[in-house]
Design a protein around this motif. Structure first.
Motif, PDB file in Angstrom:
ATOM      1  N   LEU A  43       0.843  -1.193   0.000  1.00  0.00           N
ATOM      2  CA  LEU A  43       0.000   0.000   0.000  1.00  0.00           C
ATOM      3  C   LEU A  43       0.874   1.238   0.000  1.00  0.00           C
ATOM      4  CD1 LEU A  43      -2.420  -0.977   2.912  1.00  0.00           C
ATOM      5  CD2 LEU A  43      -2.687  -1.517   0.499  1.00  0.00           C
ATOM      6  N   ARG A  44       0.387   2.301  -0.626  1.00  0.00           N
ATOM      7  CA  ARG A  44       1.071   3.585  -0.522  1.00  0.00           C
ATOM      8  C   ARG A  44       0.053   4.707  -0.642  1.00  0.00           C
ATOM      9  NH1 ARG A  44       2.443   2.051  -5.858  1.00  0.00           N
ATOM     10  NH2 ARG A  44       2.081   3.700  -7.376  1.00  0.00           N
ATOM     11  N   ILE A  45       0.391   5.824  -0.056  1.00  0.00           N
ATOM     12  CA  ILE A  45      -0.434   7.022  -0.155  1.00  0.00           C
ATOM     13  C   ILE A  45       0.425   8.102  -0.782  1.00  0.00           C
ATOM     14  CG2 ILE A  45      -1.746   8.779   1.077  1.00  0.00           C
ATOM     15  CD1 ILE A  45      -2.310   6.673   3.246  1.00  0.00           C
ATOM     16  N   GLU A  46      -0.101   8.717  -1.843  1.00  0.00           N
ATOM     17  CA  GLU A  46       0.601   9.794  -2.539  1.00  0.00           C
ATOM     18  C   GLU A  46      -0.214  11.076  -2.441  1.00  0.00           C
ATOM     19  OE1 GLU A  46       1.367   8.630  -6.575  1.00  0.00           O
ATOM     20  OE2 GLU A  46       2.471   6.833  -5.981  1.00  0.00           O
ATOM     21  N   ASN A  47       0.467  12.206  -2.346  1.00  0.00           N
ATOM     22  CA  ASN A  47      -0.185  13.509  -2.431  1.00  0.00           C
ATOM     23  C   ASN A  47      -0.386  13.841  -3.902  1.00  0.00           C
ATOM     24  OD1 ASN A  47      -0.352  14.072   0.296  1.00  0.00           O
ATOM     25  ND2 ASN A  47       1.587  15.142   0.362  1.00  0.00           N
ATOM     26  N   VAL A  48      -1.639  14.068  -4.303  1.00  0.00           N
ATOM     27  CA  VAL A  48      -1.952  14.416  -5.688  1.00  0.00           C
ATOM     28  C   VAL A  48      -3.166  15.332  -5.748  1.00  0.00           C
ATOM     29  CG1 VAL A  48      -1.030  12.312  -6.756  1.00  0.00           C
ATOM     30  CG2 VAL A  48      -3.379  12.364  -5.997  1.00  0.00           C
ATOM     31  N   ASP A  49      -3.158  16.265  -6.668  1.00  0.00           N
ATOM     32  CA  ASP A  49      -4.333  17.084  -6.999  1.00  0.00           C
ATOM     33  C   ASP A  49      -5.117  17.567  -5.779  1.00  0.00           C
ATOM     34  OD1 ASP A  49      -3.763  16.725  -9.693  1.00  0.00           O
ATOM     35  OD2 ASP A  49      -4.950  14.881  -9.795  1.00  0.00           O
ATOM     36  N   GLY A  50      -4.435  18.106  -4.796  1.00  0.00           N
ATOM     37  CA  GLY A  50      -5.115  18.647  -3.628  1.00  0.00           C
ATOM     38  C   GLY A  50      -5.693  17.608  -2.705  1.00  0.00           C
ATOM     39  N   GLY A  51      -5.270  16.365  -2.837  1.00  0.00           N
ATOM     40  CA  GLY A  51      -5.782  15.296  -1.983  1.00  0.00           C
ATOM     41  C   GLY A  51      -4.751  14.206  -1.817  1.00  0.00           C
ATOM     42  N   SER A  52      -5.224  13.050  -1.450  1.00  0.00           N
ATOM     43  CA  SER A  52      -4.350  11.890  -1.234  1.00  0.00           C
ATOM     44  C   SER A  52      -4.895  10.699  -2.002  1.00  0.00           C
ATOM     45  CB  SER A  52      -4.271  11.552   0.250  1.00  0.00           C
ATOM     46  OG  SER A  52      -3.620  12.584   0.950  1.00  0.00           O
TER      47      SER A  52
END
Length: 94
Positions: A43-52
């Motif tokens: 699993l991973r969480i990325e910061n993108v487009d004003g969200g996660s």
């Protein structure tokens, strides 16, 4: 450009086992439950487009997907609900 902010490797996950829930004609045989597969996920969480963006992928490559959340905290809550992981399991960035 996205940035990985959290990740977890090696999450045990079971997919399948759902019973048939739809309509069947009279006298029809009840279908078997969906096959059960035991997978190991990263699993991973990325910061993108004003969200996660919460991304998951099985280590054998047979399953993957993602969900967008409006915050890191909500992405972590989503991972807890779907995959049973807790906040202490997450490691920072890569």
């Amino acid at each position: 450009m996205s940035q990985i902010v959290k990740h977890i490797e090696g999450v045990a996950y079971q997919e399948g086992g759902e019973e048939h829930s739809g309509w069947l004609p009279p006298g029809a045989a009840k279908p078997l439950p969906t096959p059960i597969r035991h997978l190991v996920l990263n699993l991973r969480i990325e910061n993108v487009d004003g969200g996660s963006l919460l991304l998951y992928e099985s280590q054998d490559g047979s399953m993957s997907g993602d969900w967008w959340y409006d915050s890191l905290e909500k992405a972590m809550q989503g991972a807890a609900a779907m995959f049973g992981v807790n906040a202490a399991q997450w490691e920072d960035g890569v």
